[in-house]
Design a protein around this motif. Sequence first.
Motif, short mmCIF file in Angstrom:
data_model
loop_
_atom_site.label_atom_id
_atom_site.label_comp_id
_atom_site.label_asym_id
_atom_site.label_seq_id
_atom_site.Cartn_x
_atom_site.Cartn_y
_atom_site.Cartn_z
N GLN A 145 4.85 7.48 -6.73
CA GLN A 145 4.57 6.74 -7.95
C GLN A 145 5.67 6.86 -9.02
O GLN A 145 5.68 6.10 -9.98
N ALA B 8 -0.66 -5.65 -11.61
CA ALA B 8 -1.96 -4.96 -11.49
C ALA B 8 -1.91 -3.88 -10.40
O ALA B 8 -2.41 -2.76 -10.60
N THR B 9 -1.31 -4.20 -9.23
CA THR B 9 -1.25 -3.22 -8.13
C THR B 9 -0.45 -2.00 -8.55
O THR B 9 -0.85 -0.85 -8.30
N GLU B 10 0.69 -2.27 -9.20
CA GLU B 10 1.55 -1.14 -9.62
C GLU B 10 0.84 -0.28 -10.66
O GLU B 10 0.92 0.95 -10.62
N LEU B 11 0.16 -0.96 -11.60
CA LEU B 11 -0.57 -0.21 -12.63
C LEU B 11 -1.65 0.67 -12.00
O LEU B 11 -1.83 1.82 -12.39
N CYS B 12 -2.31 0.09 -11.01
CA CYS B 12 -3.36 0.84 -10.30
C CYS B 12 -2.75 2.07 -9.62
O CYS B 12 -3.28 3.17 -9.72
N ALA B 13 -1.61 1.84 -8.96
CA ALA B 13 -0.95 2.94 -8.23
C ALA B 13 -0.50 4.05 -9.17
O ALA B 13 -0.60 5.23 -8.84
N TRP C 6 0.81 -1.23 0.00
CA TRP C 6 0.00 0.00 0.00
C TRP C 6 0.84 1.28 0.00
O TRP C 6 0.34 2.36 -0.30
N ILE D 265 -4.27 5.14 -11.51
CA ILE D 265 -5.45 5.66 -10.81
C ILE D 265 -5.08 6.71 -9.76
O ILE D 265 -5.71 7.77 -9.68
N MET D 266 -4.03 6.43 -8.99
CA MET D 266 -3.70 7.35 -7.90
C MET D 266 -3.39 8.79 -8.37
O MET D 266 -3.82 9.75 -7.73
N PHE E 237 0.82 3.63 -2.92
CA PHE E 237 -0.37 4.44 -3.19
C PHE E 237 -0.29 5.82 -2.52
O PHE E 237 -1.13 6.68 -2.74
#
Lengths: 343, 291
Positions: free
Chosen positions: B248, B260-265, B240, B268-269, B243
């Motif tokens: 980033q 997927a987590t890294e892409l989200c961070a 986390w 999206i963040m 995020f």
Amino acid sequence: MNVLETKDLTKSYRGKVVLDNVSVTVREGEIYGLVGRNGAGKTTLIRALLGLARPDSGEIAINGARTIQELEEERKKIGSIIDSPALALHLNALDNLKSIAFSMGQRDVSKLKALLERVGLEPADPMKVKNFSLGMKQRLAIAIALIGDPRILILDEPVNGLDPAGIYEVRELLKRLNQEDNITILISSHLLSELSKVANSYGVLANGKLVKELRSEDVEALSRPYIKVVVGDLKAALSVVTENYTQQDFDILPYNTLALYDLSKDISFVATMFANAKVPVLNICNCDADLESTFISLMGGSHGANDAHDEPVFEELDVLRPLQSNDLNADGENAKKEDNDEK
Amino acid sequence: MRNKEFAYTLSSDLFRLKKLRSVFVGLILMFVIIFLTYAVCWIGMNLATRMDVTEDTPGEDGIVVDENDMPLFSQQDKDAMTALFDNLNRESLMGSGAVASIEFFVMIIVCIFVGKDFSNGTVRLMVSRGTSRVHTFFSKWVSAALLVTIYSVFALIMSGILFSFKPTPFTGRDFGILMRCFSLEWLVNISTMSIFLMIAFLCRSSGSSLGVSIGFYVVLDIVLSVISTVLQISGGNMDWLIFMPLQQMTIASSSATLGATELCAVIIMPFVYIAASIGIGLATFLKRDIK
């Protein structure tokens, strides 16, 4: 037609009321002088009119517009100087004008150069504003206020820092703008004598309240010429005056000074009158109408305003404030003077 | 009409931004930083090429020495050294935006630009002449976003030119990764810029907004390092942390395949931080009196 209007405008900062139900009216073509001590609420009133301060309650109308969007539209027709001149110090004079003119969609550089010439600045001067004198900055601020041919000018202390010649030029410029272009001007200044040379209407603010709105005729009527006499024995002098004058139209000023407003008896008569009564006269002179003392008395004298914001100029002028009846003690002595002595 | 007014406000802001010396000083410093990064790569690559390699078998301590007892390198050492600097050269290109420390320069310039406009009274003057506060805020945001874009493109071009002086193998796939990195770095930089713009609008002076921004950077870094250490010791989940604000860029400038987590961070963040910064900055600007 009213071009600027506030109704019951109230504004407070952290619980301290700085504008208290202020209702002013500026009519088209007027030069309206806003008078008041530091902290009286002049700048806050100007800020509220210009949309920089949100009032707690009350209404603002500019040319009849009252909604936020309408007011934003009407403010495009207002040129202003608030507090210190708003200038980008790292730019030269012309770039400062461009920077504001572009935000108003004006890209005609020749007009901007003409504006600079009008206020006595050199358009081609590459000198950065940070190297300008205070007077030059003030002139530039006036030029910026004139961008876009405004119909209303709101100027907060526009002659601050100007030399006498500069003050004269600005005064003449404002008069010209008012008379030739029918620009309505709201101007606040501490220089009351200067203000009285341009303004034809006044609003007097004290402690956030509008004390009075006056036209220049009203101010003239309020301020009258008088004979000033400094006597050696105030008590004896007072009895001489009450004996010789049918109209008891006089004021007692500090330091054994009398102001006699009844000019039916001239200065030589007054001198003889005191000499006959063996009252020593230390000084005697004819004094012109004193606008400053009139305004100061309207503002509530030296004790009427917020002491935290008192300015030295008013404290010095306090000695000119005519005494009120409650300033005299039971023996007719000058209680105010005694107070001062005790201090 | 309102759109036209926004264009006017923007043109005025861009005019002042163009006249700000720090913008050009920033570009020069960025070039120097990019150049120094590549210079390190070039020196390393040259050293690796000139390494004397011995065929001798290492002794018990695993080191071969010459007659002066200086250690000699094996072919394996030389290959590792070459690969290290080749990789650094490549990563410098991929992370051109990050290498150029755009975050840092944008922070300084945004704080100076917005702070000066407040302290000089330009914002006061524009609002008093009928420019809407919403236009004033978004005009500064767009100006700063343009600045980020110009800096990013400048960093990419400079990196490309310097990379071409001593290129390592570069395929079409690498070009794709380069574009991905560039886009993500740009997005992350925009979100960082939004945070600093918000701080500048809250502080309203160059000095205090710079101080608060640097303080925010340092304090956040320290707090996250402490948390990270504690989590490492306790064996807790550290995912986390990426995020959190300003965390980033490392992911955005990495050429590795992203999960997927890294892409989200990294996708999206930034949008979350942009929206939050604009929301807070604009709401405060609309509510507060302008001094």
